[in-house]
Scaffold this active site. Structure first.
Site, PDB file in Angstrom:
ATOM      1  N   LYS A 194       0.957  -1.314   0.196  1.00 36.99           N
ATOM      2  CA  LYS A 194      -0.082  -0.219   0.155  1.00 36.99           C
ATOM      3  C   LYS A 194       1.130   1.347  -0.293  1.00 36.99           C
ATOM      4  CE  LYS A 194      -3.798  -2.482   2.395  1.00 36.99           C
ATOM      5  NZ  LYS A 194      -4.577  -2.392   2.162  1.00 36.99           N
ATOM      6  N   HIS A 252       0.104  -7.434   9.697  1.00 35.91           N
ATOM      7  CA  HIS A 252      -0.811  -6.808   8.990  1.00 35.91           C
ATOM      8  C   HIS A 252      -0.338  -5.203  10.048  1.00 35.91           C
ATOM      9  CE1 HIS A 252      -1.537  -8.414   5.857  1.00 35.91           C
ATOM     10  NE2 HIS A 252      -3.002  -8.928   6.294  1.00 35.91           N
TER      11      HIS A 252
HETATM   12  C1  BG6 Z   1      -6.281 -10.183   4.708  1.00 35.08           C
HETATM   13  C2  BG6 Z   1      -6.810 -11.078   6.407  1.00 35.08           C
HETATM   14  O1  BG6 Z   1      -4.538 -10.825   5.148  1.00 35.08           O
HETATM   15  O2  BG6 Z   1      -6.269  -8.825   4.794  1.00 35.08           O
HETATM   16  C3  BG6 Z   1      -8.219 -10.398   6.125  1.00 35.08           C
HETATM   17  O3  BG6 Z   1      -6.395 -12.236   5.602  1.00 35.08           O
HETATM   18  C4  BG6 Z   1      -8.188  -8.539   5.890  1.00 35.08           C
HETATM   19  O4  BG6 Z   1      -9.240 -11.454   6.866  1.00 35.08           O
HETATM   20  C5  BG6 Z   1      -7.461  -8.426   4.952  1.00 35.08           C
HETATM   21  O5  BG6 Z   1      -9.712  -9.155   5.348  1.00 35.08           O
HETATM   22  C6  BG6 Z   1      -7.706  -6.457   5.132  1.00 35.08           C
HETATM   23  O6  BG6 Z   1      -7.251  -6.313   4.185  1.00 35.08           O
HETATM   24  P1  BG6 Z   1      -6.511  -5.252   3.562  1.00 35.08           P
HETATM   25  O7  BG6 Z   1      -5.951  -4.486   2.915  1.00 35.08           O
HETATM   26  O8  BG6 Z   1      -8.677  -4.355   3.413  1.00 35.08           O
HETATM   27  O9  BG6 Z   1      -7.145  -3.863   4.592  1.00 35.08           O
END
Ligand code: BG6
Length: 505
Positions: A194, A252
């Site tokens: 991102k 994340h």
């Molecule tokens: C993924 C998860 O890695 O990331 C999902 O497995 C989640 O559950 C997603 O919805 C979220 O990604 P973003 O880019 O939409 O924040």
């Protein structure tokens, strides 16, 4: 993420892009459209080809049709026939199943034929579930396909999840490092694809004014939020075995945390940046089981309404145990035990079926002394926040106090906003373009190194253990479409602080 943003982008070496799981969701939804976008941007080498590895027999022509269908469905931009035609012309299929010993020899012969055309570099993309990594890796190793020789490189791209706890992450790293070298492994966390996440480093280190106040002397606390509106939907079996913590936090949310808290690297290169990220993650204070319970909240959604959508109980999701105690929401308080951050709490929260989609890092600065305004009508000062909006609001906001025009001294909180879309025009992308391009040019700044992966798991392991031990006790239910369990407010409010509101600016 090339460090020189003004230079013409480097064109990758000739290479062969081998996809395991080529007919699966990831390859269809993200990898194929990203390859197309790279082709459109002129960032694929002239000598380029895609080899799709299929577990059942499939003609190259059928694979091309399959991928074209995927592109038509998931393209982020209008498709140019010539570009798509050229891209798919280079696709061939090989039938190889790692459980069928010997079938990888076919892949080897296929790649040797391609090498005769001058394409000796190979990128193996594992768009497969993690249970398949080991088997595929072992077969690649047995056939010698991971050996870098005659000037050709070999790279292995692995998708999250990197393990399901500390022990399995260590095992996975061990298995991968047995067959290949760290410099050949590209562990993808799509958050690093991102722009807004990549910008955290630039924002911090390309501006002189923030760094002097980026520490415990000036920062009161930090909130990291990844709130999602979507429910678990069709991913019941994966999610019920995973939960919000494993799915989102060590990967994340910790990417965001490490970029916001790392020390300035001496150079903008993969070794320096990844070392600083690993360093700060390993400085997260490891909590005792009691502390972990005290400093966390886990929740699970029950039926509710989000906008015009009615969401059913998590427990009634297909493939979810009707008595499941898996969390769909997790909030926790962490501290980082180093000179920059000692004593600054970091509050993290993430959940599904919440009221709003919002990913942001909010840095709350210490309050100014109020004494000077005591004799005025000002009752309170509003809070100074610097908010890094990752999604859907992409930008940076600074909140500060200002005088309300008029004869008396009245003060109000206002915002200074930067929005990407006001300054830059970017063609819609999948978020995978930079990651795939970086794999091809051999820049692994945006990829996770083994030490960071393990440091992340190390920090969340006490929470996982404590929750497992507590079983269903302490699992807070929240209505879908709300901002999560009430208990999560208690977690931060007991420190005299508040979460930023999820709905509303
Ligand atoms: C993924 C998860 O890695 O990331 C999902 O497995 C989640 O559950 C997603 O919805 C979220 O990604 P973003 O880019 O939409 O924040």
């Amino acid at each position: 993420m090339s460090s020189d943003t003004t230079a013409k982008p480097k064109i990758p070496d000739p290479c062969c892009f081998v996809i395991f799981g080529v007919t699966g969701d990831l390859a269809h939804r993200l990898v194929t459209p990203a390859l197309y976008n790279l082709a459109e941007a002129g960032l694929l080498p002239d000598q380029f080809c895609v080899v799709g590895v299929t577990r059942t027999e499939m003609q190259s022509r059928s694979l091309r049709d399959d991928l074209l269908g995927a592109l038509q469905k998931f393209a982020t931009r209008p498709i140019d026939k010539d570009i798509a035609g050229k891209l798919f012309d280079c696709v061939t299929s090989v039938h190889a199943d790692p459980r069928d010993h010997g079938s990888f020899d076919r892949l080897k012969v296929h790649l040797e034929d391609i090498a005769k055309r001058g394409i000796r570099n190979v990128l193996f993309y594992m768009a497969v579930p993690p249970t398949a990594f080991k088997l595929i890796g072992e077969e690649l190793s047995r056939t010698g396909l991971l050996k870098e020789q005659n000037g050709g490189w070999r790279r292995l791209v692995v998708e999250k999840p990197f393990g399901t706890d500390l022990a399995s992450a260590q095992q996975l790293n061990h298995d991968l490092l047995r067959i290949t070298d760290e410099h050949q492994i590209y562990r993808i966390d799509h958050y690093l694809g991102k722009e807004t996440v990549q910008n955290i480093l630039v924002f911090r280190f390309a501006n002189g004014m923030f760094e002097p106040i980026w520490n415990r002397n000036h920062i009161d606390h930090v909130q990291i939020t990844v709130s999602e509106v979507i429910d678990v939907g069709s991913r019941g079996s994966f999610y019920d075995a995973t939960g919000a913590m494993r799915d989102m936090v060590p990967n994340h949310l910790f990417q965001l945390l490490s970029l916001v808290t790392m020390e300035p690297p001496s150079r903008f290169d993969a070794h320096s940046v990844r070392s600083e990220k690993g360093e700060v993650l390993s400085a997260i204070q490891i909590q005792s089981p009691e502390e972990a319970l005290h400093n966390s909240v886990r929740g699970q959604y029950v039926a509710g309404r989000s906008g015009d959508r009615q969401i059913a109980d998590y427990r009634s999701t297909p493939d979810v145990d009707p008595a499941s105690i898996t969390e769909t929401y997790a909030a926790m308080k962490l501290t980082i035990d180093n000179w920059r951050w000692a004593g600054v709490p970091f509050y993290l929260r993430t959940g599904k079926a919440l009221t709003t989609k919002r990913t942001e890092v909010a840095i709350r600065f210490k309050q100014a002394p109020f004494a000077m305004f005591r004799a005025t009508e000002v009752e309170r000062l509003s809070q100074n926040y610097l908010v890094i909006g990752i999604e859907p609001t992409e930008g940076i906001t600074l909140q500060f106090n200002t005088k309300v025009p008029g004869p008396t001294v009245a003060i109000d909180g206002v915002e200074m906003r930067f929005k990407y879309k006001d300054y830059f025009k970017a063609a819609p992308s999948t978020g995978y373009e930079t990651l795939i391009y970086d794999c091809m040019i051999g820049d692994n700044i945006l990829f996770q190194r083994a030490d960071s992966v393990e440091a992340g798991w190390q920090a969340v392991q006490p929470f996982l253990d404590a929750w497992q031990q507590a079983g269903g006790d302490g699992l807070a239910l929240y209505r879908a479409g709300t901002d999560g369990p009430r208990e999560a407010h208690g977690l931060i409010e007991r420190d005299g602080r508040r979460w930023r509101r999820l709905n509303g600016e």
